[in-house]
Design a protein around this motif. Structure first.
Motif, mmCIF file in Angstrom:
data_model
loop_
_atom_site.group_PDB
_atom_site.id
_atom_site.type_symbol
_atom_site.label_atom_id
_atom_site.label_comp_id
_atom_site.label_asym_id
_atom_site.label_seq_id
_atom_site.Cartn_x
_atom_site.Cartn_y
_atom_site.Cartn_z
ATOM 1 N N SER A 269 -3.126 15.325 -28.616
ATOM 2 C CA SER A 269 -4.111 14.310 -28.237
ATOM 3 C C SER A 269 -5.502 14.917 -28.099
ATOM 4 C CB SER A 269 -3.692 13.554 -26.984
ATOM 5 O OG SER A 269 -3.568 14.423 -25.926
ATOM 6 N N SER A 270 -5.594 16.246 -27.991
ATOM 7 C CA SER A 270 -6.942 16.835 -28.040
ATOM 8 C C SER A 270 -6.960 18.159 -28.784
ATOM 9 C CB SER A 270 -7.549 16.983 -26.645
ATOM 10 O OG SER A 270 -6.603 17.386 -25.718
ATOM 11 N N VAL A 271 -8.138 18.513 -29.250
ATOM 12 C CA VAL A 271 -8.363 19.763 -29.983
ATOM 13 C C VAL A 271 -9.365 20.584 -29.185
ATOM 14 C CG1 VAL A 271 -9.332 20.762 -32.102
ATOM 15 C CG2 VAL A 271 -7.965 18.681 -32.224
ATOM 16 N N ILE A 272 -9.076 21.901 -29.052
ATOM 17 C CA ILE A 272 -9.971 22.781 -28.289
ATOM 18 C C ILE A 272 -10.404 23.935 -29.184
ATOM 19 C CG2 ILE A 272 -10.134 24.332 -26.288
ATOM 20 C CD1 ILE A 272 -7.845 22.677 -24.990
ATOM 21 N N MET A 287 -15.469 21.471 -37.161
ATOM 22 C CA MET A 287 -14.262 21.210 -36.369
ATOM 23 C C MET A 287 -14.362 19.859 -35.668
ATOM 24 S SD MET A 287 -11.651 23.391 -36.110
ATOM 25 C CE MET A 287 -11.166 23.244 -34.403
ATOM 26 N N ARG A 288 -15.563 19.544 -35.200
ATOM 27 C CA ARG A 288 -15.748 18.243 -34.546
ATOM 28 C C ARG A 288 -15.484 17.115 -35.547
ATOM 29 N NH1 ARG A 288 -18.051 16.062 -30.309
ATOM 30 N NH2 ARG A 288 -19.324 17.786 -29.582
ATOM 31 N N LYS A 289 -16.069 17.262 -36.749
ATOM 32 C CA LYS A 289 -15.940 16.224 -37.778
ATOM 33 C C LYS A 289 -14.468 16.050 -38.159
ATOM 34 C CE LYS A 289 -17.894 15.154 -42.332
ATOM 35 N NZ LYS A 289 -16.883 15.619 -43.292
ATOM 36 N N MET A 290 -13.790 17.177 -38.380
ATOM 37 C CA MET A 290 -12.386 17.127 -38.789
ATOM 38 C C MET A 290 -11.531 16.463 -37.686
ATOM 39 S SD MET A 290 -9.270 18.677 -38.324
ATOM 40 C CE MET A 290 -9.566 20.270 -37.582
ATOM 41 N N SER A 291 -11.774 16.835 -36.422
ATOM 42 C CA SER A 291 -10.988 16.253 -35.318
ATOM 43 C C SER A 291 -11.203 14.753 -35.253
ATOM 44 C CB SER A 291 -11.385 16.889 -33.983
ATOM 45 O OG SER A 291 -11.222 18.271 -34.052
ATOM 46 N N GLU A 292 -12.449 14.327 -35.436
ATOM 47 C CA GLU A 292 -12.743 12.883 -35.409
ATOM 48 C C GLU A 292 -12.029 12.177 -36.552
ATOM 49 O OE1 GLU A 292 -17.047 13.287 -33.147
ATOM 50 O OE2 GLU A 292 -17.033 12.769 -35.290
#
Ligand code: KG4
Ligand code: ZN
Length: 341
Positions: A269-272, A287-292
């Motif tokens: 449910s989350s990526v760090i 990484m932000r773009k990919m997680s979104e």
């Protein structure tokens, strides 16, 4: 509420921090970080015994300061980085922690440095914290690992580099390019003016089908490319920037692809994003773009908490303390290999 004093001396940053935690929320009361980077730059890398000598001088002054600060809350425990890291450097922090804890009758919480890097993401401006299960990418000077965090203190390593760490490859390529130590921030800055498509460096293990990674082949490919360009007499500043940008593109590509695959496999449910290389501007953005795109909440530390610091050790220590991770001061030993899984 629990209040923790933490010490970090695993590499070339001397740091202490005092935080309080209540449930998932943590607040920082006081923190110091002193980098020794200028001293080690002259040697082209960190010299463990020199780091240890500097830690002794810097740490004692920091501890004196917090000991004399009557505005700080009463401490419930002392957290200290027990590893992984440079043994002589770790030993200074652990010895100081033992002495300090013994004198004040405080329990000690030994903390894994990598676990600390993950917990740096518990300090967000809006106060939001990662939810579980979380998938963490640790990218530091010594480690590159993908960790599934199922809860506090519950870690499973699902992938790692088979050779160099991502940060190590940045530092080595920076040395080849004559940029000096530490190379990460210098390549990051140069890459902004270079062309990331100028050179097609390899993406080792891209199609391995698992979360394992490799970076040493990219470094070797950069070396051969550099030799060819230099032998042909074509080296100039623009070429150096293009190599930096193309090298960074290859490293970030691998990291993002491996994380995307892991996200699809484990559905966290989350990526760090964690570790010194988490300061990299391109990696942060991609990484932000990919997680979104994958529908996952994304967490990364602010720049100051991406680099080595004691606040992340204090937070990891706080959650360890809650789950019974404190020990008698006499039991703490330095473990340069200490790992969370
Ligand atoms: O986590 P860290 O401070 O120390 C270790 O635990 O190893 O990570 C240091 C590493 C170094 O390899 C450094 O070159 C890299 O992080 N680094 C970066 C950036 N800032 C630091 N790498 C790429 N881009 C950056 N902006
Ligand atoms: Zn670190």
């Amino acid at each position: 509420m629990k209040t923790i004093l933490a010490i970090e001396t695993s590499c070339d940053e001397t740091a202490i921090s005092c935080i309080s935690g209540e449930g998932e929320r943590v607040v920082v009361h006081k923190e110091f970080v002193r980098s020794q980077v200028e001293i080690h730059a002259a040697f082209g890398g960190v010299v463990p015994d020199v780091a240890a000598r500097e830690h002794v001088a810097l740490l004692m002054a920091m501890l004196r300061d917090v000991a004399e600060d009557t505005s700080l809350p009463h401490w419930d425990a002392l957290a200290v980085t027990a590893g992984p890291g440079l043994a002589p450097a770790l030993r200074v922090g652990v010895a100081a922690a033992k002495g300090f804890a013994e004198a004040r009758n405080l329990p000690i919480v030994p903390v894994c440095h990598l676990e600390g890097h993950i917990y740096a993401s518990w300090l967000q401006e809006g106060g939001e914290t990662p939810s579980f299960p979380a998938l963490a990418l640790i990218v530091s000077g010594g480690h590159t690992e993908i960790i599934l965090m199922r809860g506090h203190g519950d870690f499973v390593r699902i992938g790692e580099t088979v050779d160099d760490a991502a940060g190590e490859s940045y530092d080595k390529v920076a040395t080849m390019l004559g940029l000096g130590y530490p190379g990460g921030p210098k390549i990051d800055a140069l890459a902004r003016v270079g062309n990331p498509q100028a050179y097609a460096f390899p993406r080792p293990m891209e199609k391995s089908g698992d979360a394992m990674m490799s970076f040493s082949g990219i470094k070797t490919s950069v070396l051969y490319t550099l030799r060819e360009i230099t032998d042909a007499g074509n080296m100039n500043d623009a070429v150096v920037a293009d190599i930096a940008a193309s090298f960074q593109e290859a490293v970030v590509d691998i990291l993002v692809k491996k994380m995307r695959k892991a996200l699809r496999d484990y559905r966290p449910s989350s990526v760090i994003l964690a570790g010194g290389v988490a300061a990299n501007s391109e990696l942060r953005q991609r990484m932000r773009k990919m997680s979104e795109e994958e529908g996952c909440a994304f967490f990364m530390p602010t720049l100051r908490y991406a680099m080595d610091n004691a606040t992340m050790i204090a937070i990891a220590g706080y959650f360890r303390l809650l789950s019974g991770g404190a020990r008698d001061p006499g039991l703490v030993a330095v473990n340069p290999q200490q790992d969370i899984v």
